[in-house]
Design a protein around this motif. Structure first.
Motif, short mmCIF file in Angstrom:
data_model
loop_
_atom_site.label_atom_id
_atom_site.label_comp_id
_atom_site.label_asym_id
_atom_site.label_seq_id
_atom_site.Cartn_x
_atom_site.Cartn_y
_atom_site.Cartn_z
N THR A 176 7.03 4.46 20.97
CA THR A 176 6.24 5.18 21.96
C THR A 176 5.34 4.21 22.73
N ILE A 177 4.77 3.23 22.00
CA ILE A 177 3.93 2.25 22.67
C ILE A 177 4.75 1.48 23.71
N ASN A 226 6.71 1.96 31.04
CA ASN A 226 6.52 2.89 32.15
C ASN A 226 5.37 2.45 33.03
N ALA A 227 4.33 1.90 32.40
CA ALA A 227 3.15 1.52 33.16
C ALA A 227 3.32 0.18 33.87
N PRO A 271 9.85 7.68 5.12
CA PRO A 271 9.11 8.40 6.17
C PRO A 271 7.97 7.58 6.77
N ALA A 272 7.30 6.78 5.93
CA ALA A 272 6.21 5.95 6.47
C ALA A 272 6.76 4.94 7.46
N ILE A 329 7.56 6.58 10.75
CA ILE A 329 6.37 6.84 11.58
C ILE A 329 5.95 5.56 12.28
N ALA A 378 5.98 5.05 16.27
CA ALA A 378 4.75 4.71 17.00
C ALA A 378 4.99 3.51 17.91
N LEU A 408 5.56 3.73 26.73
CA LEU A 408 4.41 3.89 27.63
C LEU A 408 4.12 2.59 28.38
N ALA A 409 4.16 1.47 27.66
CA ALA A 409 3.83 0.20 28.29
C ALA A 409 4.85 -0.15 29.37
N ASP A 411 8.20 5.94 -3.12
CA ASP A 411 8.71 7.30 -2.91
C ASP A 411 8.64 7.75 -1.46
N VAL A 412 7.62 7.28 -0.73
CA VAL A 412 7.47 7.77 0.65
C VAL A 412 7.67 6.65 1.66
N ALA A 422 0.82 -1.21 0.00
CA ALA A 422 0.00 0.00 0.00
C ALA A 422 0.86 1.27 0.00
N VAL A 423 2.06 1.17 0.56
CA VAL A 423 2.90 2.37 0.64
C VAL A 423 3.81 2.42 -0.58
N PRO A 424 3.68 3.50 -1.39
CA PRO A 424 4.52 3.60 -2.58
C PRO A 424 5.99 3.82 -2.21
#
Lengths: 202, 203
Positions: A82-83, A89-90, A71-72, A75, A79, A86-87, A67-68, A63-65
């Motif tokens: 970060t998960i 830390n919790a 960056p995809a 991201i 993500a 957070l997990a 060219d990008v 699905a992701v071409p």
């Protein structure tokens, strides 16, 4: 398929080890490995991110071409980091306090982007998960080994247990940054020696 | 649709999905994180405050600021322990800016007579194997019972009575200095610390 699986496992863990061969992810490798416990914690955290990002990158690879795609991928990786942050830390607050500073750095660990780009973006979801697990285990193995060597030589302990008598004078340098480079150098030498020996035999 | 726009839209979709997932995870973990932090604070307070108080120091807190507590004169909470309403001890965070690397944050407990009831190193980035002996050994125990009057506030190397470590003097010196400044602040402001109503500063 079974040959393929074996290849993924051997490559990820040993033959193409992220630290010993590709020399990627040097920042956490040298930075956090002041003890075996830190090494194993950082390795497992990186592995969780790697498995997650490999899986998702492989799912969206059509699905992701082109060219990008970078960056995809970033991201997606950010993500997952970060998960995990957070997990941890919790749910494992104490470990998070030790590794907290280094968790965000997993985003820029080249092993993860490297596997997303070189493997997950070209292979099936199952294969990518497998690759993530074993590349991650290889990374964990490398970090734990380096952490153990530095902890034994630098503070006379292993996983926090005192190994030697009171007369033992630890070589503090191994806990400090220069010791990380020296210890890694000797580990790399041993790795090459083992590989060459087994190549000579066959 | 022009090429660049299409690419932009795809990236936006990826970003939106990631944001949505993160918002969800943040919502799930918010309560456990707050809980572990609260638990951590309670554990630390239990270590530095004497036993026997009958109020909740976490709720009976007041925000005060002074240059001697931390260099930026940032407001820090003072957790007050009382027994039957009478002041018993207070715990607050002092910060040593002059350690080997970064600030050393120390939670100190002081009773109403000005003697330390305990100190706990909350966070530091000192060298493993050298400076971090302040947390790896029971070095902090030496502070219990010490007050401005009954102790010489310096490391042994500087003529005081607190141990330094072989190869690491800077870290203990910084901790001793920060604890001493905290005690000085307490001695001068004891009334303000205990008498400011909690409601006044509670957020």
């Amino acid at each position: 398929m079974s040959d393929n699986v074996k290849e993924i496992i051997v490559n990820g863990f040993w033959k193409n080890n992220g630290v010993f061969v590709q020399m990627l992810g040097m920042c956490p490798t040298l930075g956090v490995t002041t003890s075996a416990e830190n090494g194993i914690g950082m390795g497992l955290a990186t592995m969780s991110v790697l498995v997650g990002s490999n899986m998702v990158v492989s799912m969206v690879r059509k699905a992701v071409p082109n060219d990008v795609r970078i960056p995809a991928f970033i991201i997606i990786i950010a993500a997952f980091v970060t998960i995990i942050d957070l997990a941890m830390n919790a749910f494992v607050h104490d470990l998070h306090k030790v590794l907290g500073l280094f968790i965000p750095l997993i985003v820029v660990n080249c092993i993860i982007l490297g596997r997303a780009e070189a493997f997950a973006s070209k292979n099936t979801v199952m294969g990518s998960i497998l690759d993530g697990v074993f590349t991650g285990l290889g990374f964990t193995f490398a970090l734990t080994l380096l952490g153990s060597v530095r902890e034994i030589l630098g503070s006379g302990q292993l996983f926090g247990h005192v190994l030697f008598g009171a007369d033992f004078q630890p070589a503090l340098g191994f806990i400090l940054p220069p010791g990380a480079f020296i210890a890694l150098g000797f580990i790399l030498m041993t790795y090459k020696w083992i590989n060459e020996r087994s190549a000579n035999k066959s | 649709m022009p090429h660049f726009l299409k690419m932009g839209v795809i990236l936006m979709v990826v970003g939106l999905i990631a944001t949505a997932i993160l918002a969800g995870v943040e919502g799930i973990t918010r309560e456990p994180i707050a809980q572990s932090q609260r638990q951590e604070l309670l554990n630390a307070l239990a270590k530095v405050l004497p036993a026997g108080f009958d109020n909740s120091p976490v709720e009976d807190q007041v925000q005060l600021a002074d240059k001697r507590i931390n260099r930026q004169a940032k407001e820090v909470p003072f957790y007050r322990a009382r027994k039957g309403g009478a002041p018993m001890a207070v715990a607050f965070l002092v910060s040593a800016p002059d350690g080997y690397s970064g600030n050393i944050d120390i939670l100190i407990g002081v009773d109403s007579l000005g003697a330390l009831t305990g100190i706990q190193i909350v966070s530091h980035a000192e060298t493993p194997g050298l400076g971090n002996k302040i947390v790896k050994t029971d070095w902090p125990k030496a502070f219990v019972g010490k007050s401005l009057k009954n102790a010489k506030w310096a490391v042994k190397k500087d003529g005081g009575e607190f141990d330094q470590f072989a190869g690491a003097t800077i870290t203990p010196r910084a901790v001793v200095g920060a604890v001493k400044r905290g005690l000085e602040y307490f001695a001068e402001n004891q009334d303000k610390i205990f008498k400011t109503p909690a409601a006044e500063s509670a957020k």
